[in-house]
Design a protein around this motif. Structure first.
Motif, PDB file in Angstrom:
ATOM      1  N   GLN A 175     -13.349 -14.030  -8.209  1.00  0.00           N
ATOM      2  CA  GLN A 175     -14.642 -14.198  -8.900  1.00  0.00           C
ATOM      3  C   GLN A 175     -14.354 -14.695 -10.316  1.00  0.00           C
ATOM      4  O   GLN A 175     -14.133 -13.898 -11.230  1.00  0.00           O
ATOM      5  N   HIS A 176     -14.325 -16.000 -10.449  1.00  0.00           N
ATOM      6  CA  HIS A 176     -14.051 -16.586 -11.759  1.00  0.00           C
ATOM      7  C   HIS A 176     -14.898 -17.839 -11.896  1.00  0.00           C
ATOM      8  O   HIS A 176     -14.962 -18.651 -10.981  1.00  0.00           O
ATOM      9  N   PRO A 177     -15.568 -18.032 -13.029  1.00  0.00           N
ATOM     10  CA  PRO A 177     -16.482 -19.182 -13.151  1.00  0.00           C
ATOM     11  C   PRO A 177     -15.804 -20.540 -13.008  1.00  0.00           C
ATOM     12  O   PRO A 177     -16.452 -21.505 -12.655  1.00  0.00           O
ATOM     13  N   ALA A 178     -14.502 -20.608 -13.273  1.00  0.00           N
ATOM     14  CA  ALA A 178     -13.807 -21.893 -13.172  1.00  0.00           C
ATOM     15  C   ALA A 178     -12.973 -22.012 -11.903  1.00  0.00           C
ATOM     16  O   ALA A 178     -12.160 -22.916 -11.780  1.00  0.00           O
ATOM     17  N   ALA A 179     -13.161 -21.108 -10.943  1.00  0.00           N
ATOM     18  CA  ALA A 179     -12.374 -21.167  -9.709  1.00  0.00           C
ATOM     19  C   ALA A 179     -13.008 -22.072  -8.661  1.00  0.00           C
ATOM     20  O   ALA A 179     -12.416 -22.365  -7.646  1.00  0.00           O
ATOM     21  N   HIS A 180     -14.231 -22.526  -8.882  1.00  0.00           N
ATOM     22  CA  HIS A 180     -14.921 -23.446  -7.973  1.00  0.00           C
ATOM     23  C   HIS A 180     -14.994 -22.886  -6.565  1.00  0.00           C
ATOM     24  O   HIS A 180     -14.734 -23.580  -5.591  1.00  0.00           O
ATOM     25  N   GLY A 181     -15.341 -21.624  -6.460  1.00  0.00           N
ATOM     26  CA  GLY A 181     -15.407 -21.012  -5.144  1.00  0.00           C
ATOM     27  C   GLY A 181     -14.602 -19.730  -5.153  1.00  0.00           C
ATOM     28  O   GLY A 181     -14.334 -19.149  -6.204  1.00  0.00           O
ATOM     29  N   VAL A 182     -14.190 -19.293  -3.984  1.00  0.00           N
ATOM     30  CA  VAL A 182     -13.464 -18.026  -3.908  1.00  0.00           C
ATOM     31  C   VAL A 182     -11.957 -18.279  -3.837  1.00  0.00           C
ATOM     32  O   VAL A 182     -11.271 -17.846  -2.918  1.00  0.00           O
ATOM     33  N   LEU A 183     -11.441 -18.945  -4.845  1.00  0.00           N
ATOM     34  CA  LEU A 183      -9.998 -19.141  -4.982  1.00  0.00           C
ATOM     35  C   LEU A 183      -9.407 -17.928  -5.693  1.00  0.00           C
ATOM     36  O   LEU A 183      -9.924 -17.475  -6.707  1.00  0.00           O
ATOM     37  N   ARG A 184      -8.320 -17.406  -5.150  1.00  0.00           N
ATOM     38  CA  ARG A 184      -7.564 -16.371  -5.850  1.00  0.00           C
ATOM     39  C   ARG A 184      -6.195 -16.951  -6.183  1.00  0.00           C
ATOM     40  O   ARG A 184      -5.394 -17.254  -5.298  1.00  0.00           O
ATOM     41  N   LEU A 185      -5.947 -17.146  -7.455  1.00  0.00           N
ATOM     42  CA  LEU A 185      -4.648 -17.615  -7.925  1.00  0.00           C
ATOM     43  C   LEU A 185      -3.908 -16.427  -8.518  1.00  0.00           C
ATOM     44  O   LEU A 185      -4.436 -15.727  -9.393  1.00  0.00           O
ATOM     45  N   ILE A 186      -2.707 -16.179  -8.040  1.00  0.00           N
ATOM     46  CA  ILE A 186      -1.854 -15.168  -8.670  1.00  0.00           C
ATOM     47  C   ILE A 186      -0.887 -15.913  -9.583  1.00  0.00           C
ATOM     48  O   ILE A 186      -0.043 -16.685  -9.109  1.00  0.00           O
ATOM     49  N   LEU A 187      -1.053 -15.709 -10.879  1.00  0.00           N
ATOM     50  CA  LEU A 187      -0.274 -16.440 -11.872  1.00  0.00           C
ATOM     51  C   LEU A 187       0.798 -15.537 -12.473  1.00  0.00           C
ATOM     52  O   LEU A 187       0.502 -14.416 -12.893  1.00  0.00           O
ATOM     53  N   GLU A 188       2.014 -16.031 -12.483  1.00  0.00           N
ATOM     54  CA  GLU A 188       3.086 -15.342 -13.201  1.00  0.00           C
ATOM     55  C   GLU A 188       3.198 -16.003 -14.564  1.00  0.00           C
ATOM     56  O   GLU A 188       3.478 -17.210 -14.654  1.00  0.00           O
ATOM     57  N   MET A 189       2.964 -15.218 -15.615  1.00  0.00           N
ATOM     58  CA  MET A 189       2.826 -15.770 -16.954  1.00  0.00           C
ATOM     59  C   MET A 189       3.945 -15.297 -17.873  1.00  0.00           C
ATOM     60  O   MET A 189       4.366 -14.134 -17.834  1.00  0.00           O
ATOM     61  N   ASP A 190       4.413 -16.219 -18.704  1.00  0.00           N
ATOM     62  CA  ASP A 190       5.283 -15.877 -19.822  1.00  0.00           C
ATOM     63  C   ASP A 190       4.449 -16.128 -21.068  1.00  0.00           C
ATOM     64  O   ASP A 190       4.389 -17.250 -21.573  1.00  0.00           O
ATOM     65  N   GLY A 191       3.750 -15.096 -21.518  1.00  0.00           N
ATOM     66  CA  GLY A 191       2.773 -15.295 -22.585  1.00  0.00           C
ATOM     67  C   GLY A 191       1.598 -16.106 -22.049  1.00  0.00           C
ATOM     68  O   GLY A 191       0.958 -15.720 -21.074  1.00  0.00           O
ATOM     69  N   GLU A 192       1.353 -17.275 -22.659  1.00  0.00           N
ATOM     70  CA  GLU A 192       0.267 -18.154 -22.208  1.00  0.00           C
ATOM     71  C   GLU A 192       0.763 -19.243 -21.257  1.00  0.00           C
ATOM     72  O   GLU A 192      -0.008 -20.078 -20.803  1.00  0.00           O
ATOM     73  N   VAL A 193       2.059 -19.259 -20.971  1.00  0.00           N
ATOM     74  CA  VAL A 193       2.657 -20.342 -20.178  1.00  0.00           C
ATOM     75  C   VAL A 193       2.821 -19.902 -18.729  1.00  0.00           C
ATOM     76  O   VAL A 193       3.342 -18.807 -18.449  1.00  0.00           O
ATOM     77  N   VAL A 194       2.390 -20.739 -17.807  1.00  0.00           N
ATOM     78  CA  VAL A 194       2.467 -20.432 -16.374  1.00  0.00           C
ATOM     79  C   VAL A 194       3.888 -20.676 -15.869  1.00  0.00           C
ATOM     80  O   VAL A 194       4.446 -21.763 -16.055  1.00  0.00           O
ATOM     81  N   GLN A 195       4.449 -19.652 -15.246  1.00  0.00           N
ATOM     82  CA  GLN A 195       5.779 -19.796 -14.631  1.00  0.00           C
ATOM     83  C   GLN A 195       5.675 -20.038 -13.128  1.00  0.00           C
ATOM     84  O   GLN A 195       6.524 -20.683 -12.537  1.00  0.00           O
ATOM     85  N   ARG A 196       4.604 -19.499 -12.530  1.00  0.00           N
ATOM     86  CA  ARG A 196       4.431 -19.653 -11.081  1.00  0.00           C
ATOM     87  C   ARG A 196       2.959 -19.473 -10.746  1.00  0.00           C
ATOM     88  O   ARG A 196       2.279 -18.644 -11.347  1.00  0.00           O
ATOM     89  N   ALA A 197       2.481 -20.260  -9.800  1.00  0.00           N
ATOM     90  CA  ALA A 197       1.088 -20.155  -9.356  1.00  0.00           C
ATOM     91  C   ALA A 197       1.063 -20.049  -7.840  1.00  0.00           C
ATOM     92  O   ALA A 197       1.583 -20.923  -7.142  1.00  0.00           O
ATOM     93  N   ASP A 198       0.476 -18.977  -7.355  1.00  0.00           N
ATOM     94  CA  ASP A 198       0.432 -18.726  -5.907  1.00  0.00           C
ATOM     95  C   ASP A 198      -1.023 -18.687  -5.450  1.00  0.00           C
ATOM     96  O   ASP A 198      -1.716 -17.694  -5.651  1.00  0.00           O
TER      97      ASP A 198
END
Length: 431
Positions: free
Chosen positions: A28-51
């Protein structure tokens, strides 16, 4: 007991002990354009992995289509990508026509071509408005929906529905274009001169209405570009963000604006023409850098090219009346006038829409250049009145697969820009 931060010795921490953190982006996120669930591995503000986790909107469309007669699943196609309705219908209907060895009349082919391009503009208007909104520009959304409403009236005029039209049928289209456009009635919001202005384009037929629209639309696209193309904030959010090289685009099976934004002029309307695209004069816009900004420019240019195609179709359709459905009562219902006096025709009508028709055994893959990319339908028939197998090729699913490779090393805010530029609709991704 709390310990003052100044008293904690961090000098002895090893790099491996400083762990990244995981966050959920959606579903449930306004910028997900639907029911996308992204699991983000973050180093601060920088994305290390997106699942990406998909399937939260799964409705078993393919299995449902296998349990119903062929002609009862056209409406499911509308609901897969609920912004590109008739293009989805086109792929499914063409697959049935291929197996049955029938071809829609020429006028129906022109109508399909015209409505495919109306659908492309509808999709890109939704995209440009929502993508701009995701990145902080609100006005474009309101402008884009102004034109979108005008084209939704064309959907309603031929099918009675503003979204899920079920207008394409095996062998042609549901009915010919209307000679009269519906008009606005007087209301507290529209009266007097305002009402007259809103009904000005609606004095003639649907084709007259579209002719006026296509004359006006290029200036509207200029307005969107005035707001965005040279806007420094828009360029800061999109230039150099989410670069997809031509090699990556091919490796990930990208199509539509995603591959054309990377400089590859792949478009099924030119490479494998269907309907009446071989007769149309239009260009394939391509990008140079393969970033979010190039994909924006490609989609804006595509709206202008779609406008050209609609103008050509309107001109031909005005000059060439004719049938819009094959004269084959196996797939076409009998005329309504005939059913009043002919009981056999009435029975046939009910049997056609309740039991459908048997399609010769075989298999085929039919694809169209949908607004988001190549939308395909793999259809297997065993000779019954229901498909043995339906497999749909959704462009958004292939694009989403590349999310991890493309956003790695980008900031969290750039993930929003990438989701927007993929132009995802989860009806087709999750199916």
């Amino acid at each position: 007991m709390s310990v003052p931060a100044s008293s904690v010795n961090t000098s002895g921490l090893k790099a491996a002990e400083i762990r990244n953190y995981t966050m959920n982006f959606g579903p449930q996120h306004p910028a997900a354009h639907g029911v996308l669930r992204l699991i983000l591995e973050m180093d601060g503000e920088v994305v290390q992995r997106a699942d990406p986790h998909v399937g939260l909107l799964h409705r078993a469309t393919e299995k449902l289509a296998e349990s119903k007669p062929f002609n009862q699943s056209i409406g499911y196609m509308d609901r897969l990508d609920y912004v590109s309705m008739m293009c989805n219908e086109h792929a499914y209907v063409r697959a049935i026509e291929t197996l049955m060895g029938i071809e829609a009349p020429e006028r129906a082919q022109y109508i399909r071509t015209m409505y495919d391009e109306i659908t492309r503009i509808l999709n890109h208007l939704m995209w440009i408005g929502s993508n701009a909104l995701d990145l902080g520009a609100m006005a474009v959304f309101l402008y884009a929906f102004r034109e979108r409403e005008e084209l939704m009236d064309c959907y309603e005029a031929v099918s009675g529905a503003r979204m899920h039209a079920a207008y394409y049928r095996p062998g042609g289209v549901y009915r010919d274009l209307p000679d009269r456009m519906p008009k606005y009635k007087e209301s507290p919001w529209r009266k007097g001169q305002k009402l007259k202005r809103f009904n000005e384009w609606r004095e003639g037929s649907l084709l007259d209405y579209l002719e006026r629209f296509t004359q006006d639309f290029p200036a509207r696209v200029d307005e969107y570009e005035t707001l965005l193309t040279e806007n420094r904030i828009w360029k800061q959010r999109t230039v150099g963000i989410g670069v997809v090289s031509p090699e990556q685009a091919l490796a990930w099976g990208m199509t539509g604006a995603m591959i054309r934004g990377s400089g590859i002029a792949w478009d099924l309307r030119k490479k494998q023409p269907y309907a009446k695209y071989a007769e149309m004069d239009f260009d394939i816009p391509v990008g140079v850098n393969g970033d979010c900004y190039d994909r924006y420019l490609v989609r804006v240019a595509e709206m202008r090219q779609s406008n050209r195609i609609i103008q050509q179709c309107v001109k031909w359709l005005k000059a060439n009346p004719g049938p819009v459905m094959v004269d084959n009562f196996k797939v076409a219902p009998p005329p309504r006038e005939g059913m009043k006096d002919d009981m056999e025709a009435l029975i046939h009508h009910f049997k056609l829409f309740s039991e459908g028709y048997c399609v010769p055994a075989g298999e085929t893959y039919s694809a169209v250049e949908a607004p988001k990319g190549e939308f395909g339908c793999y259809l297997v028939s065993d000779g019954a009145n229901k498909p043995f197998r339906v497999k749909l090729r959704a462009p958004g699913f292939a694009h989403l697969s590349s999310m991890d490779a493309i956003v790695k090393g980008h900031m969290l805010a750039d993930v929003v820009a990438m989701i927007g530029t993929y132009d995802l609709v989860f009806g087709e991704v999750d199916r």
